[in-house]
Write a protein that holds these residues in place. Structure first.
Motif, PDB file in Angstrom:
ATOM      1  N   UNK A  28      -8.937   2.539  -8.199  1.00 50.33           N
ATOM      2  CA  UNK A  28      -8.332   1.624  -7.236  1.00 50.33           C
ATOM      3  C   UNK A  28      -6.820   1.666  -7.341  1.00 50.33           C
ATOM      4  N   UNK A  29      -6.320   1.678  -8.613  1.00 52.97           N
ATOM      5  CA  UNK A  29      -4.878   1.733  -8.803  1.00 52.97           C
ATOM      6  C   UNK A  29      -4.312   3.030  -8.265  1.00 52.97           C
ATOM      7  N   UNK A  30      -5.020   4.134  -8.507  1.00 60.08           N
ATOM      8  CA  UNK A  30      -4.559   5.421  -8.033  1.00 60.08           C
ATOM      9  C   UNK A  30      -4.580   5.474  -6.508  1.00 60.08           C
ATOM     10  N   UNK A  31      -5.593   4.839  -5.918  1.00 56.91           N
ATOM     11  CA  UNK A  31      -5.704   4.869  -4.462  1.00 56.91           C
ATOM     12  C   UNK A  31      -4.531   4.151  -3.804  1.00 56.91           C
ATOM     13  N   UNK A  43       0.266   0.953   5.400  1.00 57.65           N
ATOM     14  CA  UNK A  43       0.475  -0.443   5.019  1.00 57.65           C
ATOM     15  C   UNK A  43      -0.619  -1.341   5.585  1.00 57.65           C
ATOM     16  N   UNK A  44      -1.007  -1.115   6.819  1.00 63.05           N
ATOM     17  CA  UNK A  44      -2.063  -1.926   7.426  1.00 63.05           C
ATOM     18  C   UNK A  44      -3.375  -1.757   6.667  1.00 63.05           C
ATOM     19  N   UNK A  45      -3.679  -0.540   6.251  1.00 64.44           N
ATOM     20  CA  UNK A  45      -4.916  -0.262   5.513  1.00 64.44           C
ATOM     21  C   UNK A  45      -4.937  -0.965   4.166  1.00 64.44           C
ATOM     22  N   UNK A  48      -4.161  -5.940   2.244  1.00 65.10           N
ATOM     23  CA  UNK A  48      -4.925  -7.005   1.594  1.00 65.10           C
ATOM     24  C   UNK A  48      -5.199  -6.727   0.123  1.00 65.10           C
ATOM     25  N   UNK A  49      -4.720  -5.595  -0.373  1.00 64.24           N
ATOM     26  CA  UNK A  49      -4.932  -5.263  -1.782  1.00 64.24           C
ATOM     27  C   UNK A  49      -4.122  -6.206  -2.666  1.00 64.24           C
ATOM     28  N   UNK A  50      -4.762  -6.763  -3.676  1.00 57.94           N
ATOM     29  CA  UNK A  50      -4.090  -7.736  -4.544  1.00 57.94           C
ATOM     30  C   UNK A  50      -2.959  -7.104  -5.346  1.00 57.94           C
ATOM     31  N   UNK A  75       2.192  -9.911   7.750  1.00 56.85           N
ATOM     32  CA  UNK A  75       1.378 -10.886   7.016  1.00 56.85           C
ATOM     33  C   UNK A  75       1.399 -10.641   5.507  1.00 56.85           C
ATOM     34  N   UNK A  76       1.694 -11.709   4.772  1.00 59.36           N
ATOM     35  CA  UNK A  76       1.718 -11.636   3.317  1.00 59.36           C
ATOM     36  C   UNK A  76       3.055 -11.233   2.733  1.00 59.36           C
ATOM     37  N   UNK A  77       4.007 -10.830   3.573  1.00 60.83           N
ATOM     38  CA  UNK A  77       5.295 -10.345   3.061  1.00 60.83           C
ATOM     39  C   UNK A  77       6.127 -11.485   2.485  1.00 60.83           C
ATOM     40  N   UNK A  78       6.742 -11.213   1.363  1.00 67.10           N
ATOM     41  CA  UNK A  78       7.657 -12.150   0.711  1.00 67.10           C
ATOM     42  C   UNK A  78       9.077 -11.762   1.097  1.00 67.10           C
ATOM     43  N   UNK A  79       9.924 -12.753   1.365  1.00 65.97           N
ATOM     44  CA  UNK A  79      11.303 -12.441   1.738  1.00 65.97           C
ATOM     45  C   UNK A  79      12.169 -12.333   0.495  1.00 65.97           C
TER      46      UNK A  79
END
Length: 318
Positions: A28-31, A43-45, A48-50, A75-79
């Protein structure tokens, strides 16, 4: 014998299960490993990855900032404000790296950790704005964090692709970031002084008027460039029509005019290490040149020391 056989099978099965879980985590990390430039689709794909952290770095450089972030962002982006904590001043030298401790504390507050891939999202409106992303990218690399990428085309590309936005502010969940600095990516004024007249390529990424000494940065005390420097305006790598870097083949062709070979050490500089980061990014991260470093103090820092030479063909200062 039967009990021993069943016990052994149980142990083996448990070990296999643990191995499978570990392998799955590693996979998962490698992916999630990203290339230096990632697409909107990538990025869209993975959004949602934690283990993904999206940093929206829109700033006044792009005539943007937090107000625009609050009105709509990925969505989910931090400024994260730029220059914000990413840069500081030491005396009269502006725009340099803060202390390692300060950067560790700030990145921890953003939720950065060693397994988290960070995607930087500039506005996607100019080469100056893109330079903010490359400067932050270089900072991550200098701190030893390899899981970092830039969204190709930035926020503008996401919007053009018709992808969804969310409003309001995403509050980051803090974590622990510990730097493992790579000193080879950063050179000091003393380092550069020792390279004058040597084999290293001193690559000046500023506009030609500044290189030739007709203009200068407001914080520089003298006009001109490092003696023996090669000029290559980093803006040449940027396509103003698409608001993205030019295609790989074009970048490679342009780079041939700037550097003589991948084995020759390159010191990328400008006024404060902002434009220099773009030249570094293209040469090192996209074209695979080795031995490329950034001179963080650049001409603002160099010009402060009156005993250091400057070449300035269009002024009386030499």
């Amino acid at each position: 014998m039967t009990r021993l056989h069943l016990g052994t099978k149980a142990i083996v099965a448990a070990a296999c299960a643990i191995l499978f879980q570990v392998t799955s985590l590693i996979s998962a990390a490698q992916a999630l490993d990203a290339s230096p430039l990632v697409s909107v689709e990538w990025l869209e794909t993975n959004q949602d990855d934690e283990n993904l952290l999206v940093l929206d770095i829109r700033s006044p450089l792009a005539k943007s900032g937090k107000d625009d972030y609050l009105k709509g962002h990925i969505p989910g982006a931090v400024w994260s404000e730029y220059p914000g904590f990413w840069r500081t001043s030491r005396g009269d030298v502006t725009g340099v790296l803060p202390s390692i401790e300060k950067l560790e504390a700030s990145l921890s507050e953003l939720g950065v950790h060693e397994d988290r891939t960070v995607v930087l999202v500039p506005a996607g409106t100019s080469h100056l704005d893109f330079g903010a992303a490359t400067r932050i990218y270089w900072t991550f690399k200098y701190l030893g964090h390899d899981k970092v990428a830039i969204l190709d085309g930035g926020h503008n590309a996401w919007v053009k692709a018709g992808k969804p936005l969310e409003t309001g502010e995403v509050v980051p969940v803090g974590d622990m970031f510990i730097a493992e600095p790579r000193p080879e990516l950063l050179v000091s004024t003393d380092d550069v002084a020792s390279l004058i007249g040597g084999d290293a390529i001193l690559l000046d990424g500023r506009p030609l008027a500044q290189f030739e000494g007709a203009e200068k940065h407001k914080d520089a005390t003298r006009f001109g460039h490092l003696p023996g420097a090669t000029h290559f305006d980093q803006a040449n790598f940027y396509d103003t029509e698409s608001d993205q870097l030019k295609p790989q083949a074009a970048l490679a062709s342009l780079a041939k005019n700037a550097v003589s070979g991948s084995d020759t050490p390159v010191v990328s500089y400008c006024n404060t290490g902002h434009w220099a980061a773009t030249n570094w990014f293209v040469l090192s991260e996209l074209l695979g040149h080795e031995n490329v470093a950034v001179y963080d103090d650049s001409m603002v820092g160099w010009s402060q020391q009156k005993d250091l030479p400057i070449s300035s063909p269009k002024t009386a200062t030499n």
